[in-house]
Design a protein around this motif. Structure first.
Motif, PDB file in Angstrom:
ATOM      1  N   VAL A 120       0.838  -1.197   0.000  1.00 44.19           N
ATOM      2  CA  VAL A 120       0.000   0.000   0.000  1.00 44.19           C
ATOM      3  C   VAL A 120       0.875   1.251   0.000  1.00 44.19           C
ATOM      4  O   VAL A 120       0.600   2.229  -0.711  1.00 44.19           O
ATOM      5  N   GLU A 121       1.925   1.259   0.799  1.00 41.58           N
ATOM      6  CA  GLU A 121       2.808   2.424   0.870  1.00 41.58           C
ATOM      7  C   GLU A 121       3.436   2.721  -0.491  1.00 41.58           C
ATOM      8  O   GLU A 121       3.626   3.880  -0.851  1.00 41.58           O
ATOM      9  N   MET A 122       3.752   1.692  -1.275  1.00 35.65           N
ATOM     10  CA  MET A 122       4.440   1.880  -2.551  1.00 35.65           C
ATOM     11  C   MET A 122       3.484   2.184  -3.698  1.00 35.65           C
ATOM     12  O   MET A 122       3.910   2.731  -4.723  1.00 35.65           O
ATOM     13  N   ASN A 123       2.182   1.879  -3.559  1.00 39.74           N
ATOM     14  CA  ASN A 123       1.265   2.007  -4.694  1.00 39.74           C
ATOM     15  C   ASN A 123       0.052   2.882  -4.406  1.00 39.74           C
ATOM     16  O   ASN A 123      -0.797   3.041  -5.284  1.00 39.74           O
ATOM     17  N   ARG A 124      -0.071   3.466  -3.236  1.00 40.04           N
ATOM     18  CA  ARG A 124      -1.269   4.225  -2.898  1.00 40.04           C
ATOM     19  C   ARG A 124      -1.331   5.521  -3.695  1.00 40.04           C
ATOM     20  O   ARG A 124      -0.303   6.099  -4.092  1.00 40.04           O
ATOM     21  N   THR A 125      -2.544   6.002  -3.901  1.00 40.09           N
ATOM     22  CA  THR A 125      -2.777   7.247  -4.646  1.00 40.09           C
ATOM     23  C   THR A 125      -3.564   8.255  -3.832  1.00 40.09           C
ATOM     24  O   THR A 125      -4.077   9.235  -4.390  1.00 40.09           O
ATOM     25  N   ASP A 126      -3.661   8.038  -2.526  1.00 37.11           N
ATOM     26  CA  ASP A 126      -4.474   8.928  -1.686  1.00 37.11           C
ATOM     27  C   ASP A 126      -3.625   9.719  -0.694  1.00 37.11           C
ATOM     28  O   ASP A 126      -4.108  10.107   0.367  1.00 37.11           O
ATOM     29  N   GLY A 127      -2.366   9.947  -1.014  1.00 41.83           N
ATOM     30  CA  GLY A 127      -1.524  10.746  -0.142  1.00 41.83           C
ATOM     31  C   GLY A 127      -0.543   9.898   0.641  1.00 41.83           C
ATOM     32  O   GLY A 127      -0.400   8.688   0.415  1.00 41.83           O
ATOM     33  N   ASN A 128       0.166  10.549   1.557  1.00 44.85           N
ATOM     34  CA  ASN A 128       1.206   9.881   2.331  1.00 44.85           C
ATOM     35  C   ASN A 128       0.929   9.904   3.832  1.00 44.85           C
ATOM     36  O   ASN A 128       1.850   9.797   4.649  1.00 44.85           O
ATOM     37  N   ASP A 129      -0.332  10.083   4.231  1.00 49.27           N
ATOM     38  CA  ASP A 129      -0.667  10.130   5.654  1.00 49.27           C
ATOM     39  C   ASP A 129      -0.504   8.751   6.292  1.00 49.27           C
ATOM     40  O   ASP A 129      -0.536   7.711   5.620  1.00 49.27           O
TER      41      ASP A 129
END
Length: 288
Positions: free
Chosen positions: A240-249
């Motif tokens: 999820v950390e490497m492919n998420r598109t909803d920010g870095n929270d």
């Protein structure tokens, strides 16, 4: 001046005597008439037949100039030439058109062969490009997999070190409590026995090797990925950390049915133990 120059002068229409005179080989007496040269004496005048062309004795063709002879010799490797009294007949209009047609056909054939060769070269370049692209893609995928494994191992070591550090702190706190009670005369308290951790869920009856997870992000988008059933939940978090598109929270993982928010200890457990096999929906939620 060479003997070849004498031949060229004769081909140009000069008599043999004039050609020899220009060559510096003039004799004091005139040449006697010879039958093979067609010499005749009529009324005290001497006439000399002049060669009107050069004949290739190998194929019988006639040539008007020395340049044509040299070109023919270079093209056919013929070397047997002689002077001829026959005059090279000029080409008729029909013969000229035929020669032009043959030349155009030959040029057209050469152009087609060149275009065919260019097409083959283009196809070969495209094939090599596709092959190179596949090799690059495979190498990139392999590097990404290796990098993922390295990150998982690093995260696993970090979690283990954090867990050991927390345990050392807890042990130190218990030792400090026991020491204070002994110092101030309080009742002696035995340290609690270590808790036995029960598995959070029974292992699935069927031994699945893989599980397919649908991961819903906080912006409504979804990621789908296949994981090994033995992989830890930390692998899902790293994905999820490497492919998420909803920010870095900061975020947590949870399931809606049954509703469960995974704790830090759950990230070290295999997916099959957490009930995420053979498929499941995992929700990403922002940490408060």
């Amino acid at each position: 001046m060479s003997s070849e120059d004498v031949t060229i002068l004769i081909d140009m229409g000069f008599s043999r005597e004039k050609a020899l005179l220009a060559h510096g080989e003039e004799t004091s007496l005139p040449r006697p008439p010879q039958a093979d040269e067609g010499t005749e004496q009529e009324g005290g005048e001497e006439t000399v037949d002049v060669a009107k062309s050069i004949k290739c004795n190998d194929c019988g063709k006639l040539f008007a100039t020395q340049i044509e002879v040299e070109f023919h010799a270079a093209k056919t490797n013929h070397s047997n030439f002689s002077e001829s009294k026959e005059e090279k007949r000029p080409l008729s209009e029909e013969e000229k058109r035929e020669q032009l047609r043959k030349l155009e056909d030959k040029m057209r054939q050469k152009r087609l062969e060149r275009e065919e060769g260019e097409k083959k070269e283009a196809l070969e370049r495209e094939r090599l490009r596709i092959k190179s692209g596949k090799e690059i893609t495979a190498a990139k995928k392999k590097m990404e997999d290796e990098e993922m494994k390295k990150l998982l191992e690093l995260r696993k070591r970090e979690k283990l070190e954090e867990k050991m550090a927390r345990q050392r702190v807890k042990d130190q706190i218990e030792q400090d409590k026991v020491a204070r009670r002994a110092k101030f005369g309080g009742p002696k308290v035995e340290p609690p026995p270590p808790a036995v951790t029960q598995p959070s869920q029974q292992a699935v009856a069927k031994d699945y090797l893989q599980t397919r997870l649908q991961i819903r992000l906080t912006n409504g988008q979804a990621l789908t990925q296949t994981f090994g059933s033995k992989e830890q939940l930390s692998a899902v978090r790293l994905f999820v950390e490497m492919n998420r598109t909803d920010g870095n929270d900061q975020f947590s993982l949870m399931t809606s049915f049954p509703k469960k928010i995974f704790s830090e200890e759950d990230y070290d457990k295999p997916l099959e133990v957490l009930g995420l096999v053979p498929s499941a929906v995992v929700i990403v939620s922002r940490q408060q």
